[in-house]
Scaffold this motif. Structure first.
Motif, PDB file in Angstrom:
ATOM      1  N   GLY A   1       0.790  -1.154  -0.205  1.00 32.56           N
ATOM      2  CA  GLY A   1      -0.012  -0.044   0.072  1.00 32.56           C
ATOM      3  C   GLY A   1       0.762   1.275   0.161  1.00 32.56           C
ATOM      4  N   TYR A   2       1.927   1.161   0.690  1.00 31.65           N
ATOM      5  CA  TYR A   2       2.662   2.401   0.736  1.00 31.65           C
ATOM      6  C   TYR A   2       3.469   2.606  -0.605  1.00 31.65           C
ATOM      7  CZ  TYR A   2       7.129   5.058   1.834  1.00 31.65           C
ATOM      8  OH  TYR A   2       8.111   6.088   1.771  1.00 31.65           O
ATOM      9  N   GLU A   3       3.995   1.448  -1.285  1.00 28.44           N
ATOM     10  CA  GLU A   3       4.399   1.720  -2.656  1.00 28.44           C
ATOM     11  C   GLU A   3       3.494   2.302  -3.701  1.00 28.44           C
ATOM     12  OE1 GLU A   3       6.193  -2.149  -3.141  1.00 28.44           O
ATOM     13  OE2 GLU A   3       7.936  -1.844  -2.016  1.00 28.44           O
ATOM     14  N   ARG A   4       2.180   1.838  -3.545  1.00 22.77           N
ATOM     15  CA  ARG A   4       1.094   2.242  -4.283  1.00 22.77           C
ATOM     16  C   ARG A   4       0.812   3.573  -4.008  1.00 22.77           C
ATOM     17  NH1 ARG A   4       1.466  -1.961  -7.343  1.00 22.77           N
ATOM     18  NH2 ARG A   4      -0.005  -3.508  -7.149  1.00 22.77           N
ATOM     19  N   PHE A   5       0.932   4.159  -3.086  1.00 24.03           N
ATOM     20  CA  PHE A   5       0.683   5.616  -2.756  1.00 24.03           C
ATOM     21  C   PHE A   5       1.831   6.437  -3.050  1.00 24.03           C
ATOM     22  CE2 PHE A   5      -2.468   4.614   0.742  1.00 24.03           C
ATOM     23  CZ  PHE A   5      -3.610   5.218   0.144  1.00 24.03           C
ATOM     24  N   ALA A   6       3.071   5.823  -2.863  1.00 18.87           N
ATOM     25  CA  ALA A   6       4.202   6.705  -3.466  1.00 18.87           C
ATOM     26  C   ALA A   6       4.372   6.763  -4.911  1.00 18.87           C
ATOM     27  CB  ALA A   6       5.528   5.918  -3.083  1.00 18.87           C
ATOM     28  N   ASN A   7       3.850   5.725  -5.750  1.00 16.47           N
ATOM     29  CA  ASN A   7       3.693   5.761  -7.172  1.00 16.47           C
ATOM     30  C   ASN A   7       2.616   6.766  -7.472  1.00 16.47           C
ATOM     31  OD1 ASN A   7       4.205   4.522  -9.739  1.00 16.47           O
ATOM     32  ND2 ASN A   7       2.406   4.352  -9.576  1.00 16.47           N
ATOM     33  N   ALA A   8       1.612   6.735  -6.975  1.00 17.40           N
ATOM     34  CA  ALA A   8       0.553   7.715  -7.206  1.00 17.40           C
ATOM     35  C   ALA A   8       0.708   9.149  -7.191  1.00 17.40           C
ATOM     36  CB  ALA A   8      -0.682   7.211  -6.569  1.00 17.40           C
ATOM     37  N   ILE A   9       1.648   9.363  -5.794  1.00 12.75           N
ATOM     38  CA  ILE A   9       1.740  10.857  -5.574  1.00 12.75           C
ATOM     39  C   ILE A   9       2.753  11.214  -6.833  1.00 12.75           C
ATOM     40  CG2 ILE A   9       3.109  12.281  -3.951  1.00 12.75           C
ATOM     41  CD1 ILE A   9       1.737  10.398  -1.711  1.00 12.75           C
ATOM     42  N   ARG A  10       3.697  10.384  -6.919  1.00  7.30           N
ATOM     43  CA  ARG A  10       4.632  10.836  -8.033  1.00  7.30           C
ATOM     44  C   ARG A  10       4.366  11.079  -9.313  1.00  7.30           C
ATOM     45  NH1 ARG A  10       8.379   6.664  -5.341  1.00  7.30           N
ATOM     46  NH2 ARG A  10       9.839   7.767  -3.901  1.00  7.30           N
TER      47      ARG A  10
ATOM     48  N   LEU B   1       1.146  11.689 -10.103  1.00 14.42           N
ATOM     49  CA  LEU B   1       0.014  12.877  -9.887  1.00 14.42           C
ATOM     50  C   LEU B   1       1.241  14.317 -10.268  1.00 14.42           C
ATOM     51  CD1 LEU B   1      -2.312  11.738  -7.603  1.00 14.42           C
ATOM     52  CD2 LEU B   1      -2.790  12.355  -9.825  1.00 14.42           C
ATOM     53  N   GLU B   2       2.098  14.022  -9.207  1.00  9.87           N
ATOM     54  CA  GLU B   2       3.149  15.252  -9.354  1.00  9.87           C
ATOM     55  C   GLU B   2       3.533  15.654 -10.656  1.00  9.87           C
ATOM     56  OE1 GLU B   2       6.111  14.727  -6.587  1.00  9.87           O
ATOM     57  OE2 GLU B   2       4.908  15.389  -4.783  1.00  9.87           O
ATOM     58  N   GLN B   3       4.072  14.657 -11.441  1.00  5.64           N
ATOM     59  CA  GLN B   3       4.862  14.749 -12.788  1.00  5.64           C
ATOM     60  C   GLN B   3       3.589  15.111 -13.946  1.00  5.64           C
ATOM     61  OE1 GLN B   3       6.625  11.048 -14.028  1.00  5.64           O
ATOM     62  NE2 GLN B   3       7.443  11.994 -15.853  1.00  5.64           N
ATOM     63  N   ALA B   4       2.564  14.912 -13.468  1.00  4.30           N
ATOM     64  CA  ALA B   4       1.595  15.037 -14.517  1.00  4.30           C
ATOM     65  C   ALA B   4       0.664  16.486 -14.219  1.00  4.30           C
ATOM     66  CB  ALA B   4       0.325  14.055 -14.515  1.00  4.30           C
TER      67      ALA B   4
ATOM     68  N   TRP C   1      -0.709  17.302 -11.420  1.00  2.00           N
ATOM     69  CA  TRP C   1      -2.057  17.054 -10.517  1.00  2.00           C
ATOM     70  C   TRP C   1      -1.834  17.502  -8.976  1.00  2.00           C
ATOM     71  CZ3 TRP C   1      -6.894  18.005 -12.278  1.00  2.00           C
ATOM     72  CH2 TRP C   1      -6.982  17.649 -13.676  1.00  2.00           C
ATOM     73  N   LEU C   2      -0.376  17.611  -8.608  1.00  2.00           N
ATOM     74  CA  LEU C   2      -0.009  17.792  -7.499  1.00  2.00           C
ATOM     75  C   LEU C   2       1.254  18.851  -7.378  1.00  2.00           C
ATOM     76  CD1 LEU C   2       0.136  14.569  -5.340  1.00  2.00           C
ATOM     77  CD2 LEU C   2      -1.376  16.468  -4.919  1.00  2.00           C
ATOM     78  N   GLY C   3       1.237  19.653  -6.321  1.00  5.28           N
ATOM     79  CA  GLY C   3       2.435  20.644  -6.202  1.00  5.28           C
ATOM     80  C   GLY C   3       2.073  22.021  -6.492  1.00  5.28           C
ATOM     81  N   GLU C   4       2.783  22.717  -7.291  1.00  6.79           N
ATOM     82  CA  GLU C   4       2.612  24.381  -7.246  1.00  6.79           C
ATOM     83  C   GLU C   4       1.580  24.644  -8.362  1.00  6.79           C
ATOM     84  OE1 GLU C   4       3.163  28.152  -5.713  1.00  6.79           O
ATOM     85  OE2 GLU C   4       4.593  26.390  -5.335  1.00  6.79           O
ATOM     86  N   ASN C   5       0.569  25.508  -8.072  1.00  6.12           N
ATOM     87  CA  ASN C   5      -0.401  25.844  -8.948  1.00  6.12           C
ATOM     88  C   ASN C   5      -1.058  24.648  -9.928  1.00  6.12           C
ATOM     89  OD1 ASN C   5      -1.936  27.670 -10.428  1.00  6.12           O
ATOM     90  ND2 ASN C   5      -0.338  28.497 -11.827  1.00  6.12           N
ATOM     91  N   ILE C   6      -1.668  23.898  -9.140  1.00  6.80           N
ATOM     92  CA  ILE C   6      -2.185  22.691  -9.857  1.00  6.80           C
ATOM     93  C   ILE C   6      -2.988  23.105 -11.292  1.00  6.80           C
ATOM     94  CG2 ILE C   6      -3.773  20.561  -9.721  1.00  6.80           C
ATOM     95  CD1 ILE C   6      -2.985  20.583  -6.683  1.00  6.80           C
ATOM     96  N   GLN C   7      -2.741  22.541 -12.333  1.00 12.11           N
ATOM     97  CA  GLN C   7      -3.349  22.714 -13.397  1.00 12.11           C
ATOM     98  C   GLN C   7      -3.885  24.141 -13.825  1.00 12.11           C
ATOM     99  OE1 GLN C   7      -4.077  20.296 -15.919  1.00 12.11           O
ATOM    100  NE2 GLN C   7      -2.342  18.997 -14.251  1.00 12.11           N
TER     101      GLN C   7
END
Length: 708
Positions: free
Chosen positions: A424-433, A435-438, A440-446
């Motif tokens: 579960g931890y690895e799944r969340f880590a992959n999802a967060i990374r 989303l950041e790369q796309a 959808w997370l981080g500074e000024n989302i979309q």
């Protein structure tokens, strides 16, 4: 000893690398192969600061050169008496000596040249210490955006323990404490609180065999006995070769695959005494992602086993991120909160507090840092429905979390994952990374003007951290002690700031509510129990698994239609609802609608959705004893009613189970439960006696019949 022996021991790891450092200091600063002991120490401590990972404060490596290898003679300045060989081990180093290289040690070669050659070969710092320095210099984005250093402690301890082969030596803890500017006592306080941190060597493979609830019913004790016989050790011991440690453990959250075990971070399912080679080789026969799910109406489970949980593209192809897009482009935070209120969604972690109201309370606080936490520390006996969402649909949970952050005005969210759930931890880590790369997370989302970061934290084997205030203490890098309430997290939460804490299932419902509306969701249930609920059904059923049902269906539908009912020839004895901190229902309650209000009328508990089914072959005394032992093991010890009460409860039930009951045992159990419920600080102690009390009510003879 000779220099050649020292070199061999350094290369083999039999001598501390820091011994070479101290020999180099001597070679660099000695005149005519002689150097005063106080100058040696002071110079070494000063120059060590330039070598990352070198623990010069530990006198052991320095004294090894004198005591173990006899490389020097020592002349006491006070009376010029000379000491050599074994005499050096008894010297009082508070006095000053002149150290001289012993005769014949260097065999005619310059010491400095010899040291430089070995220095270039092995260096003064072990590979583990070097890796620890790299870890301490790192600031993984998954650890959070602009968070206090102490908050990184549990993540660093997890990674450091992997570096050191499964345990945390004192020099490593000292270095971590120094790097995070924490007292060493505070670091040790954390390592001793959480059961997954070890400060003594353990086996290369830690075999954790579950011994609670469903796993016990399925024969986990026989599996443990078989492993112990094969390895010729007792439970809790390590083999002489350091290869294996056997560790009985409370519920692993793998009840749908009982009996289960965890070897380091790898899951093993449906074990038998004849197949222990799977554990010893750590080669699971079953897919770690395996899950049995069902239900006619699926909201939270709609993507489970339908999409690749590691693929953002597949998640989006099923409508993923549409809710977040709508929120960022078309809705104000107030409108988001109103939609959640209209859905009548309540917390799915057990407390059932209205989600929209919780968000509103957090948002109504003065401007400033606010936080949202996803509580993924699912540790209740028999609970595994959140694990299925973590493993199979992490993007949905993160999307719900980001929407919650937007609604309450939080720029930082956290996901706190149970330490045993590495997948579960690895799944969340992959999802967060992803989303950041796309974007959808981080500074000024979309380009929305809204900025949000999600940090990931691992628990380390403490059930109490599922309680929201203990969880916040853990995120802050402390022992997971519950806080007194009030004040509540919505006003004084993480680092004293307004904080919303939601369960995994709760957040997984949010995207669908945003897309379809609050009225759509609450229409799925009843007037007072809105929407759908995930239930983790295990024990004496044919198809243990996670089932999503709309509130209002009868209990019989969940147990017999979805979970397959009982095995042939068996009859229903009882159903423990709500998990270990729950209450029992009997066969006559099977037609009860699954709602908060109907369960309350018959004495059942919805809780987090844990349902343990017991057929007529089950010894309920054994099950109650295991539940009591679970709470005694997991009590954090902060308040005496829980710390002492859970111990006494376990002792009494154990005594009754083994035919040594006393006349007043039942009365004592009931009194203990009342005291714990009335005076314990948190829900662990308050609910620890519920199952036993309810068993006395449902089966008055159960705990009396073996009294002697």
């Amino acid at each position: 000893m000779t220099l050649a022996q020292l070199a061999a021991d350094l290369r083999a790891g039999a001598a501390p690398r820091a011994s070479l450092y101290w020999l180099k200091i001597f070679a660099d600063h000695a005149a005519d192969n002689a150097l005063r002991s106080d100058v040696w120490v002071e110079t070494g401590l000063r120059e060590a600061a330039a070598i990352p990972g070198l623990d010069a404060a530990d006198p052991g490596p320095r004294l090894a050169l004198l005591n173990d290898y006899h490389l020097f003679t020592a002349t006491r300045l006070k009376d010029h008496k000379t000491f050599a060989g074994d005499e050096l081990a008894a010297l009082d180093w508070n006095r000053k000596y002149t150290l001289t290289l012993a005769d014949g040690v260097a065999n005619g070669q310059p010491l400095g040249r010899w040291v430089e050659a070995l220095w270039a070969d092995v260096g003064p710092v072990s590979p583990e210490a070097g890796a620890l320095e790299a870890l301490l210099a790192r600031r993984d984005p998954l650890w959070g955006h602009d968070v206090p250093e102490q908050s990184l402690l549990l993540e660093i301890l997890h990674e450091a323990q992997r570096i050191y082969g499964g345990w945390l030596p004192r020099p490593a803890l000292s270095r971590i404490a120094h790097a995070l500017k924490l007292p060493l006592a505070d670091v040790y306080g954390v390592t001793e609180f959480y059961t997954m941190f070890y400060t003594e060597p353990v086996g290369k493979k830690i075999i954790r065999i579950c011994e609670d609830a469903s796993c016990a019913l399925a024969g986990s004790q026989a599996v443990q006995d078989a492993v112990c016989r094969h390895l010729q050790i007792e439970a809790g011991q390590t083999t002489a070769d350091g290869e294996y440690t056997i560790e009985p453990i409370r519920c692993l959250g793998l009840c749908d695959h009982a009996p289960a075990a965890l070897v380091n971070e790898t899951r093993h399912f449906e074990l038998t005494p004849s197949r222990i080679s799977d554990l010893l080789l750590n080669e699971p026969r079953h897919n770690q992602q395996s899950a049995r799910v069902g239900g006619l109406v699926k909201v939270a489970l709609s993507n489970v086993k339908m999409v690749d949980p590691a693929s953002l593209a597949e998640y989006q192809a099923q409508g993923g991120l549409a809710a977040l897009r709508r929120v960022l482009r078309r809705m104000t935070p107030a409108e988001v909160i109103e939609r959640i209120k209209a859905s009548k969604l309540v917390g799915r972690g057990g407390a059932a507090f209205p989600t929209g109201l919780k968000w509103q309370y957090t948002a109504d606080n003065p401007p400033g840092p606010r936080h949202v936490i996803c509580n993924a520390d699912e540790s209740e006996v028999g609970a595994f429905k959140d694990r299925v969402l973590m493993d199979h649909d992490p993007f949905r949970v993160i999307e719900g979390l980001v929407i919650a952050c937007y609604a309450v005005g939080a720029a930082q969210g956290f996901v706190y994952v149970r330490g045993e759930h590495r997948l579960g931890y690895e799944r969340f880590a992959n999802a967060i990374r992803a989303l950041e790369q796309a974007g959808w997370l981080g500074e000024n989302i979309q380009g929305s003007g809204f900025s949000c970061w999600i940090a990931l934290r691992r628990g380390a084997g403490a059930y109490v951290c599922g309680e929201e205030t203990a969880l916040m203490e853990s995120i802050e890098g402390k022992r997971g002690f519950p806080r007194l309430r009030p004040p509540f997290p919505v006003t004084h939460g993480l680092w004293g700031r307004p904080t919303t804490i939601n369960n995994v299932e709760t957040l997984a419902k949010v995207p669908s509510i945003i897309i379809h509306g609050g009225g759509w969701y609450n229409a799925l249930g009843t007037e007072e129990s809105a929407g759908t609920k995930l239930f983790a059904v295990s024990g004496s059923v044919v198809r243990p698994g996670v089932y999503e049902v709309p509130f209002g269906v009868p209990l019989r539908h969940l147990i017999f239609d979805l979970a397959g009912g009982l095995r042939e020839g068996r009859t229903l004895q009882g159903i423990l609802t709500g998990g270990a901190a729950g209450t029992f229902l009997k066969p006559e309650h099977l037609e009860t609608p699954i709602t908060f209000e109907d369960f309350k009328q018959v004495g059942g508990t919805i809780g987090a959705g844990t349902v343990l089914v017991f057929d007529d072959s089950v010894d309920l005394r054994d099950s109650l004893t295991r539940i009591a032992e679970f709470f005694a093991h997991e009590s954090c010890g902060k308040c005496y009613p829980c710390q002492i009460g859970t111990q006494r409860q376990a002792e009494i039930l154990h005594r009754i189970q083994h035919g040594h009951g006393q006349p007043d045992d039942v009365a004592t159990l009931l009194e203990l439960a009342r005291v714990m419920t009335d005076t314990s600080i948190c829900g662990l102690g308050q609910a620890a006696g519920w199952a036993a009390v309810d068993a006395v009510k449902r089966w008055p003879e159960l705990l009396e019949m073996r009294n002697s």
